[in-house]
Scaffold this motif. Structure first.
Motif, PDB file in Angstrom:
ATOM      1  N   ASN A  73       0.597  -1.399   0.626  1.00  0.00           N
ATOM      2  CA  ASN A  73       0.253  -0.070  -0.559  1.00  0.00           C
ATOM      3  C   ASN A  73       0.736   1.165   0.133  1.00  0.00           C
ATOM      4  O   ASN A  73       0.410   1.823  -0.242  1.00  0.00           O
ATOM      5  N   GLU A  94      -4.366  -1.049  -7.238  1.00  0.00           N
ATOM      6  CA  GLU A  94      -4.876  -1.976  -5.976  1.00  0.00           C
ATOM      7  C   GLU A  94      -5.291  -0.839  -5.077  1.00  0.00           C
ATOM      8  O   GLU A  94      -5.106   0.055  -5.281  1.00  0.00           O
ATOM      9  N   LYS A  95      -6.109  -0.922  -4.409  1.00  0.00           N
ATOM     10  CA  LYS A  95      -6.909  -0.263  -2.827  1.00  0.00           C
ATOM     11  C   LYS A  95      -5.835  -0.625  -1.928  1.00  0.00           C
ATOM     12  O   LYS A  95      -4.703  -1.262  -2.056  1.00  0.00           O
ATOM     13  N   PRO A  96      -5.998   0.228  -0.721  1.00  0.00           N
ATOM     14  CA  PRO A  96      -5.955   1.232  -0.558  1.00  0.00           C
ATOM     15  C   PRO A  96      -5.070   2.598  -1.762  1.00  0.00           C
ATOM     16  O   PRO A  96      -4.306   2.288  -2.057  1.00  0.00           O
ATOM     17  N   LEU A  97      -5.421   3.355  -2.539  1.00  0.00           N
ATOM     18  CA  LEU A  97      -4.991   4.296  -3.406  1.00  0.00           C
ATOM     19  C   LEU A  97      -3.226   4.439  -2.044  1.00  0.00           C
ATOM     20  O   LEU A  97      -1.947   4.950  -3.042  1.00  0.00           O
ATOM     21  N   VAL A 120      -9.732   2.163  -9.669  1.00  0.00           N
ATOM     22  CA  VAL A 120      -9.342   2.180  -8.834  1.00  0.00           C
ATOM     23  C   VAL A 120      -9.721   0.918  -8.360  1.00  0.00           C
ATOM     24  O   VAL A 120     -11.119   0.724  -8.416  1.00  0.00           O
ATOM     25  N   MET A 122     -11.357  -1.419  -6.018  1.00  0.00           N
ATOM     26  CA  MET A 122     -12.632  -1.899  -5.081  1.00  0.00           C
ATOM     27  C   MET A 122     -13.272  -3.222  -5.895  1.00  0.00           C
ATOM     28  O   MET A 122     -14.079  -3.122  -6.374  1.00  0.00           O
ATOM     29  N   CYS A 179     -11.173   0.376   3.663  1.00  0.00           N
ATOM     30  CA  CYS A 179     -11.856   1.041   2.237  1.00  0.00           C
ATOM     31  C   CYS A 179     -12.857   0.563   1.490  1.00  0.00           C
ATOM     32  O   CYS A 179     -13.783   1.116   0.969  1.00  0.00           O
ATOM     33  N   HIS A 180     -12.864  -0.900   1.412  1.00  0.00           N
ATOM     34  CA  HIS A 180     -13.737  -1.324   0.403  1.00  0.00           C
ATOM     35  C   HIS A 180     -15.168  -1.158   1.455  1.00  0.00           C
ATOM     36  O   HIS A 180     -16.497  -0.450   0.443  1.00  0.00           O
ATOM     37  N   ASP A 183     -16.059   2.511   0.791  1.00  0.00           N
ATOM     38  CA  ASP A 183     -16.296   3.044  -0.779  1.00  0.00           C
ATOM     39  C   ASP A 183     -18.077   2.351  -1.488  1.00  0.00           C
ATOM     40  O   ASP A 183     -18.685   2.467  -1.655  1.00  0.00           O
ATOM     41  N   GLY A 338     -11.848   6.077  -5.030  1.00  0.00           N
ATOM     42  CA  GLY A 338     -10.797   5.184  -4.195  1.00  0.00           C
ATOM     43  C   GLY A 338     -10.338   6.696  -3.063  1.00  0.00           C
ATOM     44  O   GLY A 338      -9.664   5.767  -1.441  1.00  0.00           O
ATOM     45  N   VAL A 342     -10.005   6.267   1.522  1.00  0.00           N
ATOM     46  CA  VAL A 342      -8.973   6.016   2.259  1.00  0.00           C
ATOM     47  C   VAL A 342      -9.538   6.910   3.340  1.00  0.00           C
ATOM     48  O   VAL A 342      -8.973   7.160   4.729  1.00  0.00           O
TER      49      VAL A 342
END
Length: 360
Positions: A73, A94-97, A120, A122, A179-180, A183, A338, A342
């Motif tokens: 990350n 990929e998450k998280p940004l 992003v 998700m 974060c998923h 979102d 994204g 975060v």
């Protein structure tokens, strides 16, 4: 044929490789993975790909059409900026940004200036029962007033260098893992958060672990309550020592007309053989009038289940990203999406640390 360059081919990167191969119109052109064990695994999945030693080297591949970033990350922003300066190809990140509030402005600049699409990753948006819930939520509820997201799951998996065990490299559990869900809250409620309250701790999983003399500081359970600007409220309940659960994710949205729920099992590979077939995802509709629960099974293609741990969603996400590359669609999960997820995670981390609500 769309040619991917892979930056980071650990556990998640290899899931992406397996799903890229299922697309039919895509292949892996080159892979940059500095860990030799993970690089060897990735090469086994994509023998056609060139194994390179740096991001600069991967950007020299003339055949590349796009890039996938699935690295730890804390290096995402540095890598995106390096790509922007050298060869700004379309990217799936990929998450998280990002992992710290200081990186937010750098991501905002990329959002303003980057000349190619950035998507992003998700994945949870594209889990079939969750996607079906998103489509039907407004009609089923009459306008959502309360949204609950519960994830009862297995502990963090072992990653290269234990980067996911520490806040400094992961962003913290409520950023890395959750974060998923933040979102999804924005997506389902069609609203923006205004206040975040959280309580979280590391109570069970990592107390006996030590890496190069350092103890993990990530959390393994928590609650987060979020107020939204349309008057709705949402709650996240996370427990990462509950892998005995039949369903891993349980989303519930309620409004004046009724309730809708999505039930998602965990990775098929973790389901014990002695318990029979793995659970099938479900969508549950519970109207207030007339009363009567309706349960819909939402099966997922076994080939997609074998390709990854995210209920087929990684494949569906790549399908949509491929459409963008072929000029047939638009980015559905933007850098702004994204970044907002975060920001919610960082606010939740701060609230849990201080015991105070955080305004957004």
């Amino acid at each position: 044929m769309i040619n991917y360059g892979i930056i980071g081919a650990g556990m998640m990167g290899q899931e992406h490789i397996r799903n890229i191969h299922l697309l039919g119109d895509a292949r892996v052109e080159a892979i940059f993975e500095p860990d030799p064990v993970m690089a060897n695994g990735a090469k086994g999945l994509a023998p056609e790909a060139a194994m390179v030693g740096s991001i600069d080297e991967i950007l020299e591949r003339n055949a590349l059409d796009c890039l996938l970033i699935a690295s730890p990350n804390h290096v995402h922003v540095d890598q995106m900026e390096q790509i922007a300066a050298r060869r700004p190809l379309p990217m799936l990140v990929e998450k998280p940004l990002f992992t710290t509030s200081e990186q937010a402005e750098r991501v905002a600049k990329l959002s303003r200036d980057y000349p190619a699409p950035i998507w992003v990753a998700m994945e949870y948006r594209y889990m079939p029962p969750i996607a079906m819930m998103v489509d039907r939520a407004e009609e089923a509820t009459g306008g959502i007033k309360m949204l609950t997201v519960r994830e009862h799951r297995f502990p963090f998996l072992d990653k290269v260098g234990a980067w996911n065990r520490f806040n400094a490299t992961s962003g913290g559990t409520l950023v890395e893992k959750c974060c998923h869900f933040f979102d999804l809250m924005r997506l389902i409620l069609r609203a923006e958060p205004v206040r975040v309250m959280a309580s979280a701790a590391g109570d069970v999983n990592h107390a006996a672990e030590e890496y190069q003399g350092n103890r993990p500081d990530i959390w393994d359970n928590g609650y987060v309550i979020v107020d939204f600007d349309n008057g709705a409220r949402a709650m996240l309940e996370l427990c990462m020592f509950a892998e005995g659960s039949r369903y891993q994710e349980h989303l519930s949205a309620v409004g004046p007309s009724g309730k809708i729920e999505a039930l998602v099992p965990g990775p098929t590979r973790f389901w014990p053989e002695g318990l029979g077939p793995a659970p099938v995802p479900q969508l549950v509709l519970s109207p207030r009038n007339p009363k009567g629960e309706q349960i819909l099974d939402v099966p997922v293609d076994p080939t997609l289940l074998e390709a990854g741990d995210h209920n087929g969603s990684t494949f569906y996400q790549h399908q949509r990203f491929l459409n963008v590359l072929q000029g047939q669609g638009k980015v559905e999960v933007t850098l702004e999406d994204g970044a907002r997820a975060v920001a919610m995670g960082l606010a939740a981390q701060e609230s849990a640390r201080t015991g105070q609500a955080v305004l957004l």
